[in-house]
Design a protein around this motif. Structure first.
Motif, short mmCIF file in Angstrom:
data_model
loop_
_atom_site.label_atom_id
_atom_site.label_comp_id
_atom_site.label_asym_id
_atom_site.label_seq_id
_atom_site.Cartn_x
_atom_site.Cartn_y
_atom_site.Cartn_z
N ASN A 167 44.43 -10.97 -60.47
CA ASN A 167 43.53 -11.68 -61.50
C ASN A 167 43.81 -12.68 -62.13
O ASN A 167 44.86 -13.11 -62.41
N TYR A 193 36.40 -10.04 -55.24
CA TYR A 193 35.54 -8.86 -55.55
C TYR A 193 34.65 -9.01 -56.80
O TYR A 193 33.61 -8.46 -56.75
N ASP A 194 35.19 -9.78 -57.86
CA ASP A 194 34.25 -9.96 -58.84
C ASP A 194 34.59 -11.06 -59.70
O ASP A 194 35.71 -11.60 -59.61
N ASP A 196 33.90 -12.62 -63.53
CA ASP A 196 33.56 -12.37 -65.08
C ASP A 196 33.33 -13.82 -65.70
O ASP A 196 34.31 -14.44 -66.01
N THR A 213 38.43 -11.58 -59.78
CA THR A 213 39.51 -10.44 -59.37
C THR A 213 39.22 -10.52 -57.73
O THR A 213 38.16 -10.56 -57.35
#
Length: 241
Positions: A167, A193-194, A196, A213
């Protein structure tokens, strides 16, 4: 075989040693898997929570045995029928509020203080055992808790550094720079994955930022990825969270 298992179910020195070491081992295995995936609760946190729960269960069995044996005649004389386990239950519930106060979510959206909270809870469990006079459990419990908190810290750090999950908290000059970072990560063969996103606030002098991530392909180290991203323009800050 059944005789050996029956012996280990009794409250004895060898039974206490085996149960506490099993709690350390199996709790650590679960925590190792969680830590490798870069979860907030990792290696030492799972160990401490499993260890504290085992100590509490041992205390309950010890109290029950003492009430039915060594303390039985005093209980019959006084007519005492108090469930002593209620006191320890209240301590376990109460310490949860204190432990929750040590857990914070940083401005970089990272959870901090879980291991401290787990160590605090395990120490409370050990205090109950000390108060009950269960000395065999006290000394081994202290050694194992101290081992988790002090000795295993470098091991947990090493597991995080070698993890294929990562992360990253990154600050930019503008949100347009997110695409450049994502492109560079994909060039490394990293699966994202992500993302934010936070647009930041000018009045608080906060830059736009994002938490990525992702899963590494195993070829690059965490330090190499961070160094590669710093070569991009308009990057203000990079931190692993």
């Amino acid at each position: 075989m059944s005789n050996a298992v029956s012996f280990l179910r009794e409250i004895s020195l060898w039974s206490v040693v085996l149960r506490l070491i099993m709690a350390l081992f199996f709790g650590g295995l679960i925590g190792m898997e969680r830590g490798s995936r870069h979860k907030a609760a990792g290696f030492r946190t799972y160990m401490l929570v499993c260890l504290g729960a085992t100590i509490t269960m041992l205390l309950g069995q010890y109290q029950s045995e003492m009430l039915n044996m060594c303390w039985a005649k005093y209980a019959n004389v006084t007519g005492m029928r108090t469930d002593v386990t209620r006191f320890s239950a209240q301590v376990i519930n109460g310490i949860g509020f204190l432990g929750a106060g040590t857990i914070i979510v940083t401005g970089h959206q990272a959870v901090k203080g879980l291991t401290t909270a787990a160590a605090l809870w395990a120490s409370a469990c050990m205090g109950l055992v000390i108060g009950a006079g269960y000395y065999e459990c006290v000394f081994l419990g202290f050694v194992l808790i101290f081992f988790c908190v002090r000795i295993l810290n470098p091991i947990g750090t090493h597991l995080i550094e070698k993890s294929r999950y990562m992360n990253l908290y990154i600050e930019f000059e503008s949100m347009d720079d997110v695409r450049a970072v994502a492109t560079r990560l994909r060039e490394y063969g990293i699966h994202i994955y992500d993302i934010d996103l936070d647009h930041g606030k000018q009045e608080e002098f906060r830059y736009p930022n994002a938490v990525f991530t992702m899963r590494l392909n195993g070829k690059q180290s965490h330090a190499e990825i961070i160094a590669g991203l710093f070569k991009l323009e308009h990057i203000k800050l990079i931190e692993e969270v």
